[in-house]
Design an enzyme around this catalytic site. Structure first.
Site, PDB file in Angstrom:
ATOM      1  N   SER A 244       7.071  20.549 -40.254  1.00 42.02           N
ATOM      2  CA  SER A 244       6.939  21.951 -40.661  1.00 42.02           C
ATOM      3  C   SER A 244       5.983  22.096 -41.841  1.00 42.02           C
ATOM      4  O   SER A 244       5.679  21.135 -42.552  1.00 42.02           O
ATOM      5  CB  SER A 244       8.312  22.518 -41.037  1.00 42.02           C
TER       6      SER A 244
HETATM    7  N1  SAM Z   1      12.085  18.639 -40.400  1.00 39.39           N
HETATM    8  C1  SAM Z   1      11.231  17.844 -39.560  1.00 39.39           C
HETATM    9  C2  SAM Z   1      10.147  17.170 -40.335  1.00 39.39           C
HETATM   10  O1  SAM Z   1      10.154  17.255 -41.567  1.00 39.39           O
HETATM   11  O2  SAM Z   1       9.315  16.517 -39.699  1.00 39.39           O
HETATM   12  C3  SAM Z   1      10.605  18.666 -38.489  1.00 39.39           C
HETATM   13  C4  SAM Z   1      11.524  18.978 -37.421  1.00 39.39           C
HETATM   14  S1  SAM Z   1      10.771  19.562 -35.950  1.00 39.39           S
HETATM   15  C5  SAM Z   1      10.234  21.163 -36.402  1.00 39.39           C
HETATM   16  C6  SAM Z   1      12.273  19.868 -35.037  1.00 39.39           C
HETATM   17  C7  SAM Z   1      12.967  18.616 -34.576  1.00 39.39           C
HETATM   18  O3  SAM Z   1      14.224  18.982 -34.018  1.00 39.39           O
HETATM   19  C8  SAM Z   1      12.208  17.874 -33.495  1.00 39.39           C
HETATM   20  O4  SAM Z   1      11.983  16.557 -33.894  1.00 39.39           O
HETATM   21  C9  SAM Z   1      13.141  17.957 -32.284  1.00 39.39           C
HETATM   22  O5  SAM Z   1      13.079  16.828 -31.453  1.00 39.39           O
HETATM   23  C10 SAM Z   1      14.493  18.086 -32.961  1.00 39.39           C
HETATM   24  N2  SAM Z   1      15.571  18.632 -32.140  1.00 39.39           N
HETATM   25  C11 SAM Z   1      15.552  19.672 -31.269  1.00 39.39           C
HETATM   26  N3  SAM Z   1      16.775  19.846 -30.736  1.00 39.39           N
HETATM   27  C12 SAM Z   1      17.592  18.904 -31.290  1.00 39.39           C
HETATM   28  C13 SAM Z   1      18.969  18.567 -31.162  1.00 39.39           C
HETATM   29  N4  SAM Z   1      19.813  19.221 -30.359  1.00 39.39           N
HETATM   30  N5  SAM Z   1      19.449  17.541 -31.888  1.00 39.39           N
HETATM   31  C14 SAM Z   1      18.641  16.841 -32.721  1.00 39.39           C
HETATM   32  N6  SAM Z   1      17.335  17.105 -32.887  1.00 39.39           N
HETATM   33  C15 SAM Z   1      16.815  18.128 -32.189  1.00 39.39           C
END
Ligand code: SAM
Length: 219
Positions: A67
């Site tokens: 993000s």
């Molecule tokens: N905060 C992270 C960073 O600093 O890089 C970015 C996160 S990215 C916007 C969103 C993440 O949520 C992705 O890696 C995605 O695979 C994960 N995600 C989506 N659904 C999920 C779930 N049910 N459980 C765990 N992770 C999930």
């Protein structure tokens, strides 16, 4: 804690990012200090490393993104962490926010659904010397019951509603951030648990990748 053995050429860029975030209204000194400490360039792929300290989201593989730092900062300051808390993060992704949380809270539990991302992220967190973090591969919409309740929960993917398991695992008085909306656009919403009920407040419009799982969107 994050090691201080960061490459010196990135220090100036990181300092300028902190100043840019202050100009955009970020005031929480602990959050600004964490952003000043954590080497974001370690958490992004080599192909975009030269852009690590731009205030923008960047691709991290598996169709996911790290993000924008401003969004991390706005989110993290809402948690009002003092360093003593136990925090649950859903969506480890690159691990960058995980590392920021490790600077701001006592214990961090983080869940990611993509094994390929965790294969990259675990060694980076080690390289950054992050020690107070436990990581789980799985569906974060179900939370991590074993270590709850949590003083803070951060959901880093867009959800149609608050996953019931996360509401349950938030401590009384705890603060939880969830981007609520459709699959493309959401409102980052702060929920505070008072007398067993969630009170919500809009923080900032955001565009996160979807939260996929039993308590989120279908795959
Ligand atoms: N905060 C992270 C960073 O600093 O890089 C970015 C996160 S990215 C916007 C969103 C993440 O949520 C992705 O890696 C995605 O695979 C994960 N995600 C989506 N659904 C999920 C779930 N049910 N459980 C765990 N992770 C999930």
């Amino acid at each position: 804690m994050v090691a201080s053995s960061v490459e010196p050429e990135f220090r100036g860029a990181r300092r300028r990012l902190v100043e840019a975030l202050q100009d955009k209204g970020i005031r929480d000194l602990a959050v600004l200090r964490a952003i000043d400490q954590v080497p974001r360039h370690l958490f992004v792929p080599p192909t975009v490393r030269h852009r690590a300290y731009e205030d923008s989201a960047l691709p991290i593989g598996s169709g996911q993104t790290i993000s924008q730092p401003y969004v991390h900062a706005r989110a993290l300051e809402q948690l009002m962490l003092t360093g003593k808390e136990k925090v649950l993060e859903i969506g480890t992704g690159s691990g960058y926010q995980t590392a920021l949380l490790s600077e701001l809270a006592a214990q961090v539990f983080s869940i990611e659904r993509f094994p390929a991302l965790l294969d990259k992220t675990r060694p980076i967190l080690q390289q950054a010397n992050v020690r107070n973090v436990s990581i789980l591969l799985g569906d974060g919409t179900l939370g991590w019951r074993e270590y709850g309740p949590y003083d803070g929960i951060v959901v880093s993917a867009g959800a149609p509603h608050v996953p019931p398991a996360l509401e349950e695992q938030l401590a009384e008085g705890g603060r939880m951030l969830v981007p609520i909306g459709d699959r493309d656009e959401q409102m980052l919403t702060l929920f505070i648990k008072r007398n067993g009920k969630l009170e919500g407040r809009d923080i900032v419009p955001v565009r996160f990748v979807p939260l996929i799982g039993a308590g989120g969107w279908p795959a």
